[in-house]
Design an enzyme around this catalytic site. Sequence first.
Site, short mmCIF file in Angstrom:
data_model
loop_
_atom_site.label_atom_id
_atom_site.label_comp_id
_atom_site.label_asym_id
_atom_site.label_seq_id
_atom_site.Cartn_x
_atom_site.Cartn_y
_atom_site.Cartn_z
N ARG A 1 -0.71 27.44 -1.06
CA ARG A 1 -1.15 26.37 -1.93
C ARG A 1 -2.33 25.65 -1.27
NH1 ARG A 1 1.33 23.30 -6.05
NH2 ARG A 1 2.70 25.03 -6.50
N GLU B 1 1.92 26.20 -16.24
CA GLU B 1 2.92 25.56 -17.09
C GLU B 1 2.22 24.41 -17.80
OE1 GLU B 1 6.32 23.86 -15.09
OE2 GLU B 1 7.16 23.17 -17.00
N LYS C 1 1.03 18.09 -10.58
CA LYS C 1 0.92 17.54 -11.93
C LYS C 1 1.89 16.40 -12.16
CE LYS C 1 1.11 21.75 -13.46
NZ LYS C 1 1.39 22.90 -14.31
P1 ATP Z 1 2.10 21.46 -9.90
O1 ATP Z 1 3.06 21.16 -8.80
O2 ATP Z 1 0.83 20.74 -9.79
O3 ATP Z 1 2.71 21.33 -11.26
P2 ATP Z 1 2.55 24.20 -10.24
O4 ATP Z 1 2.46 25.31 -9.26
O5 ATP Z 1 3.91 23.82 -10.68
O6 ATP Z 1 1.75 23.00 -9.69
P3 ATP Z 1 1.66 25.76 -12.44
O7 ATP Z 1 1.12 25.33 -13.74
O8 ATP Z 1 2.99 26.41 -12.41
O9 ATP Z 1 1.68 24.49 -11.51
O10 ATP Z 1 0.59 26.64 -11.65
C1 ATP Z 1 -0.15 27.69 -12.21
C2 ATP Z 1 -0.62 28.56 -11.10
O11 ATP Z 1 -1.46 27.82 -10.22
C3 ATP Z 1 0.52 29.09 -10.26
O12 ATP Z 1 0.31 30.46 -10.00
C4 ATP Z 1 0.47 28.27 -9.01
O13 ATP Z 1 0.99 28.98 -7.94
C5 ATP Z 1 -1.02 27.95 -8.89
N1 ATP Z 1 -1.23 26.70 -8.17
C6 ATP Z 1 -0.72 25.48 -8.46
N2 ATP Z 1 -1.09 24.56 -7.55
C7 ATP Z 1 -1.87 25.20 -6.66
C8 ATP Z 1 -2.57 24.80 -5.48
N3 ATP Z 1 -2.52 23.53 -5.03
N4 ATP Z 1 -3.27 25.73 -4.81
C9 ATP Z 1 -3.33 27.01 -5.26
N5 ATP Z 1 -2.70 27.44 -6.35
C10 ATP Z 1 -1.98 26.57 -7.05
MG MG Z 2 5.23 24.97 -11.79
#
Ligand code: ATP
Ligand code: MG
Length: 561
Positions: free
Chosen positions: A262, A35, A272
Amino acid sequence: MSEKERSLNFLEHIIEEDIREGFPKENLRFRFPPEPNGYLHIGHASSICLNFGLGLDYKAPVNLRFDDTNPEKEEQEYVDAIKKDVEWLGYEWDKECYASDYFQQLYDWAVELIKKGKAYVDSQTSEEIAAQKGTPSKAGEESPYRNRSVEENLDLFERMRKGEFRSGEHVLRARIDMASSNMLMRDPIMYRILHRSHHRTGNDWPIYPMYDWTHGESDYIEQVSHSFCTLEFAMHRELYEWFLDNVYDDGRVKPKQREFARRNLSHTIVSKRKLLQLVKEGVVTGWDDPRMPTISGLRRRGYTAESIRNFADTVGIAKRENLVDVSLLEFCIREDLNKKAPRVMAVLDPVKVVITNYPEGQEEWLDAENNPEDENAGFRKVPFSREIYIEREDFREEANRKFFRLKLGGEVRLKNAYIIKAEDCVKDSEGNVTEIRCTYDALSKSGSGTEESMRKVKGTLHWVSVPHAIEAEVRIYDRLFTDAEPDGHKDKDFMEFINPDSLNITRGYVEPSLKEAGAGERYQFQRLGYFCVDKDSKTGKLVFNKTVGLRDTWAKIQDKN
Ligand code: ATP
Ligand code: MG
């Protein structure tokens, strides 16, 4: 490690199983779906390396898909930063996709769902809807609008799309089961009204699709075969499949969602939203502050793409969440830079040494090996003269026999140069040493082949010639958080654990070969650690970031405690 050398992780087993059961290998397709609401962090690197790594292993295409359905938080700046980071990590995507490109298709499918009696417009407030959700053990209540006629639903949804209503006035909900044991199946919201300009679709859409409705259908549109996401989506899988079943055509690939844990890194934050807070509140200088666990921060700090890929590979993919110690990441960069970074001399806390028997005005250019770990790295010349700087902590007036550095009456070798002996020192009124007076053994020059040059002395010090030294700003970092799990406390906010001493700026001297060093170049400052030229650096005003120390001093400190 090549794909064949390591054992398969559980996601690879799932793919292998699908292939065994007849799934055509050429239909394999993956995606990385960020995202664009912030910069990528080290947690994302795991997901990037997983998905793009699978693409390489199976020679399958991998899409970079921006999951851009929330114009309140998303920006073009983030899209650009994400693309740069994925590229820098060394991966190539097949298609650059945007969920927003599918808004029309999603809308058309939503209309189909309404026609089939599987979606309805709810005109309650979000509070009312929330109050009817029920609990895991108690069924929810049906909305009074749940049984609206198809015609009425179609009319209202069309007018939502035309922008006739205010934000929040209506939502479109899937009509599933308010008594489902999975609360996500209790008539989840598919669309909300939001009068907000989108970074790609501008003001075209006053309604925006929700994540669950968008994600699976985007996977389907792109014909992604395996959609890997993190564990928090495990409960969403049922809904993912319900939505897919409603649009699925036989003969096309039906994406399969599976979940992995995660990745969390100790002494840091991987969210983020929270990283944005650090930027907004000025705790750091920006998303690429070298203390940030973002890919851009790590890059600026001096991390190589290879070290990050190596880290992701070493950590691997797991089914259960755990905390990875940040010292593993540091190990990976140290190991990589040990082979790659040229070794040079820099003195960060200087004290002057005068070699009294070395002729005034004389200089010599001595041979210095660039990197004994890399036989192609070659040699360079470093200047030597009567006055040099050494580290303040490398000299003591008196010390016991275990102090292998310079002390009065003792000898040390100067790296690449001569053996010197401390004869005397000069102090200021407060007793601080301002100058050390030494003599040198003129026959002891390193590499000269004389008997004296091979003479063993216990310590070897790094140094920089005073008239040739180049001043540099050196930024030394400590952990950004004082706690191993800053966001793992129920009663305390992660901001309470910010380390007030995470940045220490000092002025030091580097050898003249670094005069023209350009941003991004990485060096080992001998005996001090690995350093990288910062983007703020210019000729005449060199700025270095300390990437990592030579040894895992942190682990040692923890051992002592
Ligand atoms: P954040 O909470 O940092 O915004 P998010 O999962 O909302 O993380 P996205 O941009 O939606 O962020 O993530 C893109 C991809 O990266 C998704 O498939 C998510 O599952 C994966 N991802 C995000 N954070 C992690 C992590 N700490 N470890 C492994 N994969 C991750
Ligand atoms: Mg997300």
